[in-house]
Each structure stands twice: as structure tokens, then as C-alpha cells.
Motif scaffolding. Structure first.
Motif, PDB file in Angstrom:
ATOM      1  N   PHE A  74      39.741  36.103  48.793  1.00  0.00           N
ATOM      2  CA  PHE A  74      38.661  36.103  47.798  1.00  0.00           C
ATOM      3  C   PHE A  74      38.303  37.441  47.420  1.00  0.00           C
ATOM      4  O   PHE A  74      38.060  37.825  46.660  1.00  0.00           O
ATOM      5  CB  PHE A  74      37.728  35.011  47.910  1.00  0.00           C
ATOM      6  CG  PHE A  74      36.621  34.931  46.602  1.00  0.00           C
ATOM      7  CD1 PHE A  74      37.341  34.373  45.444  1.00  0.00           C
ATOM      8  CD2 PHE A  74      35.572  35.502  47.006  1.00  0.00           C
ATOM      9  CE1 PHE A  74      36.512  34.392  44.300  1.00  0.00           C
ATOM     10  CE2 PHE A  74      34.770  35.526  45.730  1.00  0.00           C
ATOM     11  CZ  PHE A  74      34.858  34.879  44.667  1.00  0.00           C
ATOM     12  N   GLN A  75      37.648  37.865  48.609  1.00  0.00           N
ATOM     13  CA  GLN A  75      36.991  39.245  48.731  1.00  0.00           C
ATOM     14  C   GLN A  75      37.608  40.245  48.367  1.00  0.00           C
ATOM     15  O   GLN A  75      37.850  41.364  47.669  1.00  0.00           O
ATOM     16  CB  GLN A  75      36.378  39.688  50.159  1.00  0.00           C
ATOM     17  CG  GLN A  75      35.218  38.492  50.555  1.00  0.00           C
ATOM     18  CD  GLN A  75      34.891  38.803  52.013  1.00  0.00           C
ATOM     19  OE1 GLN A  75      35.411  39.438  52.865  1.00  0.00           O
ATOM     20  NE2 GLN A  75      33.608  38.417  52.205  1.00  0.00           N
ATOM     21  N   MET A  76      39.198  40.389  48.784  1.00  0.00           N
ATOM     22  CA  MET A  76      40.181  41.188  48.553  1.00  0.00           C
ATOM     23  C   MET A  76      40.366  41.336  46.861  1.00  0.00           C
ATOM     24  O   MET A  76      40.513  42.352  46.334  1.00  0.00           O
ATOM     25  CB  MET A  76      41.368  41.260  49.028  1.00  0.00           C
ATOM     26  CG  MET A  76      42.550  42.153  48.873  1.00  0.00           C
ATOM     27  SD  MET A  76      44.085  42.144  49.721  1.00  0.00           S
ATOM     28  CE  MET A  76      44.597  40.587  48.761  1.00  0.00           C
ATOM     29  N   ARG A  77      40.634  40.095  46.281  1.00  0.00           N
ATOM     30  CA  ARG A  77      41.005  40.123  44.916  1.00  0.00           C
ATOM     31  C   ARG A  77      39.788  40.477  44.018  1.00  0.00           C
ATOM     32  O   ARG A  77      39.808  41.062  42.841  1.00  0.00           O
ATOM     33  CB  ARG A  77      41.494  38.452  44.696  1.00  0.00           C
ATOM     34  CG  ARG A  77      42.736  38.270  45.194  1.00  0.00           C
ATOM     35  CD  ARG A  77      43.476  37.002  44.383  1.00  0.00           C
ATOM     36  NE  ARG A  77      44.468  36.738  45.185  1.00  0.00           N
ATOM     37  CZ  ARG A  77      45.952  37.056  45.084  1.00  0.00           C
ATOM     38  NH1 ARG A  77      45.947  38.077  43.884  1.00  0.00           N
ATOM     39  NH2 ARG A  77      46.711  36.694  45.717  1.00  0.00           N
ATOM     40  N   ALA A  78      38.310  39.968  44.470  1.00  0.00           N
ATOM     41  CA  ALA A  78      37.228  40.520  43.820  1.00  0.00           C
ATOM     42  C   ALA A  78      37.102  42.068  43.818  1.00  0.00           C
ATOM     43  O   ALA A  78      36.728  42.662  42.998  1.00  0.00           O
ATOM     44  CB  ALA A  78      36.116  39.800  44.492  1.00  0.00           C
ATOM     45  N   GLN A  79      37.393  42.601  45.063  1.00  0.00           N
ATOM     46  CA  GLN A  79      37.266  44.118  45.267  1.00  0.00           C
ATOM     47  C   GLN A  79      38.452  44.767  44.170  1.00  0.00           C
ATOM     48  O   GLN A  79      38.111  45.772  43.526  1.00  0.00           O
ATOM     49  CB  GLN A  79      37.555  44.511  46.519  1.00  0.00           C
ATOM     50  CG  GLN A  79      37.450  46.115  46.748  1.00  0.00           C
ATOM     51  CD  GLN A  79      36.168  46.481  46.385  1.00  0.00           C
ATOM     52  OE1 GLN A  79      35.041  45.984  46.841  1.00  0.00           O
ATOM     53  NE2 GLN A  79      36.121  47.894  45.644  1.00  0.00           N
ATOM     54  N   ALA A  80      39.732  44.097  44.168  1.00  0.00           N
ATOM     55  CA  ALA A  80      40.616  44.650  43.182  1.00  0.00           C
ATOM     56  C   ALA A  80      40.297  44.577  41.472  1.00  0.00           C
ATOM     57  O   ALA A  80      40.442  45.459  41.042  1.00  0.00           O
ATOM     58  CB  ALA A  80      41.911  43.955  43.663  1.00  0.00           C
ATOM     59  N   GLU A  81      39.466  43.483  41.503  1.00  0.00           N
ATOM     60  CA  GLU A  81      38.940  43.326  40.075  1.00  0.00           C
ATOM     61  C   GLU A  81      38.156  44.452  39.669  1.00  0.00           C
ATOM     62  O   GLU A  81      38.065  44.770  38.708  1.00  0.00           O
ATOM     63  CB  GLU A  81      38.669  41.906  39.995  1.00  0.00           C
ATOM     64  CG  GLU A  81      37.971  41.540  38.546  1.00  0.00           C
ATOM     65  CD  GLU A  81      38.945  41.304  37.512  1.00  0.00           C
ATOM     66  OE1 GLU A  81      38.601  41.581  36.262  1.00  0.00           O
ATOM     67  OE2 GLU A  81      40.229  41.344  37.666  1.00  0.00           O
ATOM     68  N   GLN A  82      37.049  44.613  40.604  1.00  0.00           N
ATOM     69  CA  GLN A  82      36.297  45.605  40.468  1.00  0.00           C
ATOM     70  C   GLN A  82      36.638  47.079  40.358  1.00  0.00           C
ATOM     71  O   GLN A  82      36.222  47.751  39.520  1.00  0.00           O
ATOM     72  CB  GLN A  82      35.009  45.500  41.684  1.00  0.00           C
ATOM     73  CG  GLN A  82      34.003  46.193  41.550  1.00  0.00           C
ATOM     74  CD  GLN A  82      33.226  46.406  40.237  1.00  0.00           C
ATOM     75  OE1 GLN A  82      32.768  44.951  40.019  1.00  0.00           O
ATOM     76  NE2 GLN A  82      32.457  47.404  39.762  1.00  0.00           N
ATOM     77  N   ASP A  83      37.596  47.324  41.226  1.00  0.00           N
ATOM     78  CA  ASP A  83      38.223  48.614  40.887  1.00  0.00           C
ATOM     79  C   ASP A  83      38.738  48.849  39.733  1.00  0.00           C
ATOM     80  O   ASP A  83      38.984  49.586  39.200  1.00  0.00           O
ATOM     81  CB  ASP A  83      39.223  48.776  42.386  1.00  0.00           C
ATOM     82  CG  ASP A  83      38.699  48.859  43.669  1.00  0.00           C
ATOM     83  OD1 ASP A  83      37.323  49.079  43.564  1.00  0.00           O
ATOM     84  OD2 ASP A  83      39.217  48.828  44.470  1.00  0.00           O
ATOM     85  N   PHE A  84      39.671  47.561  39.489  1.00  0.00           N
ATOM     86  CA  PHE A  84      40.398  47.705  37.967  1.00  0.00           C
ATOM     87  C   PHE A  84      39.239  47.842  36.820  1.00  0.00           C
ATOM     88  O   PHE A  84      39.469  48.834  35.987  1.00  0.00           O
ATOM     89  CB  PHE A  84      41.142  46.355  37.600  1.00  0.00           C
ATOM     90  CG  PHE A  84      41.672  46.345  36.327  1.00  0.00           C
ATOM     91  CD1 PHE A  84      42.714  47.149  35.963  1.00  0.00           C
ATOM     92  CD2 PHE A  84      41.426  45.666  35.530  1.00  0.00           C
ATOM     93  CE1 PHE A  84      43.185  47.066  34.568  1.00  0.00           C
ATOM     94  CE2 PHE A  84      41.643  45.471  34.190  1.00  0.00           C
ATOM     95  CZ  PHE A  84      42.883  46.213  33.908  1.00  0.00           C
ATOM     96  N   ARG A  85      38.143  47.161  36.962  1.00  0.00           N
ATOM     97  CA  ARG A  85      37.126  47.294  35.784  1.00  0.00           C
ATOM     98  C   ARG A  85      36.418  48.949  35.903  1.00  0.00           C
ATOM     99  O   ARG A  85      36.309  49.283  34.657  1.00  0.00           O
ATOM    100  CB  ARG A  85      35.948  46.206  35.999  1.00  0.00           C
ATOM    101  CG  ARG A  85      36.447  44.940  35.749  1.00  0.00           C
ATOM    102  CD  ARG A  85      35.359  43.919  35.932  1.00  0.00           C
ATOM    103  NE  ARG A  85      35.755  42.457  35.604  1.00  0.00           N
ATOM    104  CZ  ARG A  85      35.804  41.679  34.242  1.00  0.00           C
ATOM    105  NH1 ARG A  85      35.444  42.503  33.212  1.00  0.00           N
ATOM    106  NH2 ARG A  85      36.398  40.775  34.192  1.00  0.00           N
ATOM    107  N   SER A  86      36.314  49.221  36.914  1.00  0.00           N
ATOM    108  CA  SER A  86      35.673  50.610  36.981  1.00  0.00           C
ATOM    109  C   SER A  86      36.755  51.417  36.450  1.00  0.00           C
ATOM    110  O   SER A  86      36.408  52.640  35.906  1.00  0.00           O
ATOM    111  CB  SER A  86      35.168  50.778  38.506  1.00  0.00           C
ATOM    112  OG  SER A  86      36.195  51.145  39.352  1.00  0.00           O
ATOM    113  N   TYR A  87      37.853  51.525  36.816  1.00  0.00           N
ATOM    114  CA  TYR A  87      39.018  52.340  36.357  1.00  0.00           C
ATOM    115  C   TYR A  87      39.096  52.358  34.894  1.00  0.00           C
ATOM    116  O   TYR A  87      39.026  53.519  34.005  1.00  0.00           O
ATOM    117  CB  TYR A  87      40.348  51.952  36.954  1.00  0.00           C
ATOM    118  CG  TYR A  87      41.511  52.860  36.258  1.00  0.00           C
ATOM    119  CD1 TYR A  87      41.701  54.107  36.568  1.00  0.00           C
ATOM    120  CD2 TYR A  87      42.294  52.083  35.384  1.00  0.00           C
ATOM    121  CE1 TYR A  87      42.664  54.729  36.135  1.00  0.00           C
ATOM    122  CE2 TYR A  87      43.445  52.779  34.708  1.00  0.00           C
ATOM    123  CZ  TYR A  87      43.455  54.166  35.024  1.00  0.00           C
ATOM    124  OH  TYR A  87      44.580  54.844  34.401  1.00  0.00           O
TER     125      TYR A  87
END
Length: 132
Positions: A74-87
């Protein structure tokens, strides 16, 4: 041609379970190597345990660290989502207000002034607004 239907069923079941076992094993190795809280010796110990005694190793891993597997995923997917949003925000900001958009605005204003659509005074006011 002397292979009864029930034997085909059992063969398919065992093949399915064997493939499922490998998926589970790969999932555990992936979780183990992505987890930063386990040091190198711990990872090596788990690997040896999983390779030498695979069935018991997988069950012990799932019992000991199974709850954390879901949390880490869950943390890995949340971090990936956050990285995508910031990109996406950074990419959108590149076409929005920024140095390149100021240049584009000034070029449009100069074209409007050159064509006579705006006066010199309007051009200067708009230019000051863009540069502010």
C-alpha cells in the motif's frame, strides 16, 4: 489415449497449484528485497530458509511478515501515485506560468502591437503586468 478424465483433472489441479506456488514465491522474494527495514543478513537468512525449505519457509514468512506485506504494498503504491501526481503537476507547470510562458505572452503582445490591435500604452501596461 488411456488417460482418464479424473487424472487430467488432478494433473491440471497440480499444475495450477505449482504455478500458484511460484507466483507466491516470487511475491515473497519481491517483498523481501523491497523492504528497507530488513538488513542484508536478514534478507540472506530468509533467502536461505526459502530455498532450502521452501514450503515451510513460505508459510513462516507469511505468518511472520504477512501483515506487513500488505502495508508495504500500500505504501509503495501510494508513493508511486504521489510521484505521478507531482510529475503531472511539474509537467503542467512547464506549460503554465513560468519563464517560457512569459516569453510567449510577450511575443503575443508584440504581435498585437505590430498589427495595431493595441496601442503603445496598452502594450506597456500589459508588458508590465506579464513581467510582474
Amino acid at each position: 489415449m488411456d488417460y482418464p478424465l479424473l487424472n487430467i483433472f488432478w494433473t491440471m489441479l497440480w499444475l495450477f497449484l505449482w504455478i500458484l506456488w511460484f507466483f507466491l514465491l516470487f511475491r515473497i522474494f519481491g517483498d523481501l528485497f523491497r523492504d528497507d527495514s530488513v538488513n542484508g543478513w536478514g534478507k540472506a537468512g530468509w533467502c536461505i530458509f526459502l530455498i532450502l525449505i521452501p514450503f515451510l519457509g513460505v508459510f513462516v514468512y507469511l505468518i511472520a511478515r504477512g501483515k506487513g506485506m500488505g502495508q508495504r504494498e500500500f505504501q509503495m503504491r501510494a508513493q508511486a501515485e504521489q510521484d505521478f501526481r507531482s510529475y503531472v503537476q511539474q509537467a503542467a507547470a512547464g506549460s503554465g506560468p513560468g519563464p517560457s510562458s512569459h516569453v510567449d505572452e510577450l511575443a503575443k503582445l508584440a504581435e498585437l502591437k505590430r498589427s495595431g490591435a493595441i496601442s503603445d500604452q496598452e502594450y506597456e501596461q500589459a508588458k508590465a503586468k506579464v513581467l510582474a
